[in-house]
Scaffold this motif. Sequence first.
Motif, PDB file in Angstrom:
ATOM      1  N   ALA A   3      61.972   6.014 -50.629  1.00  0.00           N
ATOM      2  CA  ALA A   3      63.373   5.585 -50.667  1.00  0.00           C
ATOM      3  C   ALA A   3      63.726   5.015 -52.031  1.00  0.00           C
ATOM      4  O   ALA A   3      64.807   5.277 -52.568  1.00  0.00           O
ATOM      5  CB  ALA A   3      63.627   4.541 -49.576  1.00  0.00           C
ATOM      6  N   ALA A   4      62.829   4.239 -52.627  1.00  0.00           N
ATOM      7  CA  ALA A   4      63.072   3.661 -53.947  1.00  0.00           C
ATOM      8  C   ALA A   4      63.228   4.751 -54.994  1.00  0.00           C
ATOM      9  O   ALA A   4      64.112   4.689 -55.861  1.00  0.00           O
ATOM     10  CB  ALA A   4      61.926   2.724 -54.323  1.00  0.00           C
ATOM     11  N   SER A  21      68.166   7.760 -48.578  1.00  0.00           N
ATOM     12  CA  SER A  21      67.375   6.554 -48.830  1.00  0.00           C
ATOM     13  C   SER A  21      67.804   5.410 -47.903  1.00  0.00           C
ATOM     14  O   SER A  21      66.976   4.626 -47.449  1.00  0.00           O
ATOM     15  CB  SER A  21      67.492   6.122 -50.299  1.00  0.00           C
ATOM     16  N   VAL A  22      69.101   5.324 -47.612  1.00  0.00           N
ATOM     17  CA  VAL A  22      69.601   4.326 -46.657  1.00  0.00           C
ATOM     18  C   VAL A  22      68.929   4.507 -45.294  1.00  0.00           C
ATOM     19  O   VAL A  22      68.468   3.552 -44.665  1.00  0.00           O
ATOM     20  CB  VAL A  22      71.128   4.445 -46.489  1.00  0.00           C
ATOM     21  N   VAL A  37      67.268  -5.313 -47.966  1.00  0.00           N
ATOM     22  CA  VAL A  37      66.159  -4.771 -48.751  1.00  0.00           C
ATOM     23  C   VAL A  37      66.674  -3.750 -49.770  1.00  0.00           C
ATOM     24  O   VAL A  37      66.222  -3.704 -50.918  1.00  0.00           O
ATOM     25  CB  VAL A  37      65.111  -4.118 -47.824  1.00  0.00           C
ATOM     26  N   LEU A  38      67.620  -2.949 -49.358  1.00  0.00           N
ATOM     27  CA  LEU A  38      68.084  -1.848 -50.197  1.00  0.00           C
ATOM     28  C   LEU A  38      69.025  -2.280 -51.315  1.00  0.00           C
ATOM     29  O   LEU A  38      69.003  -1.705 -52.413  1.00  0.00           O
ATOM     30  CB  LEU A  38      68.775  -0.795 -49.327  1.00  0.00           C
ATOM     31  N   LEU A  39      69.872  -3.285 -51.077  1.00  0.00           N
ATOM     32  CA  LEU A  39      70.913  -3.638 -52.040  1.00  0.00           C
ATOM     33  C   LEU A  39      70.380  -3.942 -53.440  1.00  0.00           C
ATOM     34  O   LEU A  39      70.899  -3.396 -54.424  1.00  0.00           O
ATOM     35  CB  LEU A  39      71.746  -4.806 -51.509  1.00  0.00           C
ATOM     36  N   ILE A 180      69.331 -10.917 -47.886  1.00  0.00           N
ATOM     37  CA  ILE A 180      68.516 -10.959 -49.094  1.00  0.00           C
ATOM     38  C   ILE A 180      67.727 -12.261 -49.081  1.00  0.00           C
ATOM     39  O   ILE A 180      68.312 -13.346 -49.044  1.00  0.00           O
ATOM     40  CB  ILE A 180      69.380 -10.867 -50.365  1.00  0.00           C
ATOM     41  N   THR A 181      66.411 -12.140 -49.108  1.00  0.00           N
ATOM     42  CA  THR A 181      65.534 -13.304 -49.048  1.00  0.00           C
ATOM     43  C   THR A 181      64.512 -13.245 -50.176  1.00  0.00           C
ATOM     44  O   THR A 181      64.421 -12.239 -50.897  1.00  0.00           O
ATOM     45  CB  THR A 181      64.789 -13.359 -47.698  1.00  0.00           C
ATOM     46  N   THR A 182      63.717 -14.295 -50.298  1.00  0.00           N
ATOM     47  CA  THR A 182      62.652 -14.310 -51.313  1.00  0.00           C
ATOM     48  C   THR A 182      61.660 -13.180 -51.068  1.00  0.00           C
ATOM     49  O   THR A 182      61.240 -12.493 -52.014  1.00  0.00           O
ATOM     50  CB  THR A 182      61.919 -15.664 -51.297  1.00  0.00           C
TER      51      THR A 182
END
Length: 232
Positions: A3-4, A21-22, A37-39, A180-182
């Motif tokens: 996906a990346a 990829s989404v 994760v994707l953003l 969105i996390t660490t």
Amino acid sequence: MLAAALVGFTKTSVGGVGVLSVLLIALVFPGKTSTGVLLPMLIVADIMAVIYYRRDCQWAIILRLLPLTVVGIIGGYVIVDTVSSDVFEKLIGFVILSMLVFNLALEHRKATHSDNSIYTGIVGAVAGAASMIANSAGPIFGLYLLQMGLKKEEFVGTRSWFFLMMNMIKVPFSVHLGLITTDSLKLNLMCVPIILVGALIGIKFLKMINLTAFKWLIRVAVLVAAARLIAF
């Protein structure tokens, strides 16, 4: 990892792969986590694309779309905050399928609405909402740009700047929602080299691609993956 690579590839070449990829990310990470994760991956790829195509942007197009795009993002934020994680996966699938149907229905139409302010506003709002919900504004925005008759480089450059600005606007909303996390950012950091490789391949691929065959290959893959999200 796949996906990346696809994220980097689609940002420097043709649209369509980004939707795949989404779906790949959504199949790996449960519920709303996938969008967070994707953003950051998309933003990294947007920056790479903007650096390479920085002189090819048509700013007038972006300025017409951006105000209603922000409205769409806010609407998408409300939806994401409201629905449950189980429902959200199916919602992503339905949004992707809607974009695919939209793409197929309008692909061969000539430019008749590109200068219409109402049409432009609708495109901006839908793009913002679809992007906030499922990172999937590519089809509707891509069709809007195709109606402009832009060169390939102008198409990619304008698209890259628009999505970079839109995705940056989405960041505080995604952080507030806990998407969105660490931990997710650590994963994103590991993916940066792969995104770069995908972007470099996309730059080369754009010059030699058979657009028709490629689009249909992506559409089939998107259809299968979206159906998988909706069914389970």
